[in-house]
Design an enzyme around this catalytic site. Sequence first.
Site, short mmCIF file in Angstrom:
data_model
loop_
_atom_site.label_atom_id
_atom_site.label_comp_id
_atom_site.label_asym_id
_atom_site.label_seq_id
_atom_site.Cartn_x
_atom_site.Cartn_y
_atom_site.Cartn_z
N GLY A 1 0.83 -1.20 0.00
CA GLY A 1 0.00 0.00 0.00
C GLY A 1 0.87 1.26 0.00
CD GLN B 1 0.24 6.02 -3.32
OE1 GLN B 1 0.49 6.20 -4.50
NE2 GLN B 1 -0.89 6.41 -2.78
CB ILE B 2 7.79 3.56 -4.73
CG1 ILE B 2 9.25 3.89 -5.08
CG2 ILE B 2 7.13 2.87 -5.92
CD1 ILE B 2 10.13 2.64 -5.26
N PRO B 3 7.74 7.04 -5.08
CG PRO B 3 8.63 8.90 -4.01
CD PRO B 3 8.44 7.43 -3.85
N GLY C 1 13.51 9.22 -8.95
CA GLY C 1 14.42 9.33 -7.82
C GLY C 1 15.83 9.62 -8.26
N GLY D 1 19.63 8.48 -8.51
CA GLY D 1 20.59 7.37 -8.43
C GLY D 1 21.88 7.88 -7.81
CG ASP E 1 18.48 3.26 -5.86
OD1 ASP E 1 17.56 2.47 -5.58
OD2 ASP E 1 19.62 2.87 -6.23
CG HIS F 1 23.10 -4.46 -5.23
ND1 HIS F 1 23.80 -3.42 -4.69
CD2 HIS F 1 22.92 -4.13 -6.53
CE1 HIS F 1 24.02 -2.49 -5.61
NE2 HIS F 1 23.49 -2.92 -6.73
#
Length: 317
Positions: free
Chosen positions: A9, A11-13, A16, A18, A43, A110
């Site tokens: 639920g 919310q990721i923008p 972003g 790097g 990130d 990763h």
Amino acid sequence: MKKLKLQSGDQIPMFGLGTWKSEPGEVYEAVKEAIKVGYRHIDCSPIYGNEKEIGNALSDVFKEGIVQREDLWITSKLWCNAHGANRVLPAVESTLRDLQIDYLDLYLIHWPIVLKPEVLYPEKGSDLLSLAQVPLLDTWKGMQDIHSKGLSKNIGVSNFSIKKIKHLIEGSGVTPSVNQIEMHPYLPQVQMNEFAQENNIVLTAYSPLGSFDRLPQFKRADEPNLFKDIVVNKIAEKHKSSPAQVLIKWAIDRNTVVIPKSVNKNRIKQNLEATKLKLDKEDMNAIDNVGIDYRFLDGSIWAIPDSPYTIENLWDE
Ligand code: A2P
């Protein structure tokens, strides 16, 4: 800023910053500047060697009242030398200490690659351990443990194939919320996109600009250059924008998260402004048919003599 909903639920923008290849001496200013102009997603990874400086920048933007912790989305990753159920906790604790925060929004495995604890990058085959020796499901269990402790609100993977994600889901019943992969017009990851949509997994595009600043030993002399691509340049001219902006907006319009890296003030701002660019159907179609297939990070650093990993068993292609 547009966001995508994860399974939790949260919310990721979709846009972003790097930080791979951002030097410790420049990343502090870059992160601060990015947050000041409106970035809300950073990130990170300990292997980028700059999480302490990013932590100083975060601490200062909080102190200066520019944003609060809950305004930001912060991702970090488990390095290959910390795989295994019991090794995830100390790794995430170390990253949280360096970043000077008490939780991550997202923590990713990763690579589906295991290194011996004392090794950061492999120089010989014996620096690596196989997935039979340290199963991905054990590491995934460790990820679930740190998630249930509240140290990361969401957990996911990076550089995973469809086959490896299915293996995690079937073995644990827990679907990674994100797969972060190389993705740009020369590697559009069409099948992965379909699979991700069907399984409610969000994809994040790394190296969306082709990571031109990679060390020379990681580059091939004849590799294509996204910034010089004729199709991308034509569309950039049409919209009075830059090739980088077209590449960023293409990723967002495909419903993927994108994390272009920059340490340059003007380009940091320019990249954020790309989110306002309006590409039409014709532009998207032209980029989708660009006709070049190329993976900039092919995984050959893992496929050294006597390594359990090959390019084929890494990507399962
Ligand atoms: P710099 O950090 O000096 O701005 P990727 O995100 O694919 O890894 O690409 C990062 C590379 O692209 C870096 O060399 C970065 O340089 C450069 N870059 C980032 N934004 C732009 C832009 N808007 N125009 C041109 N180059 C850019």
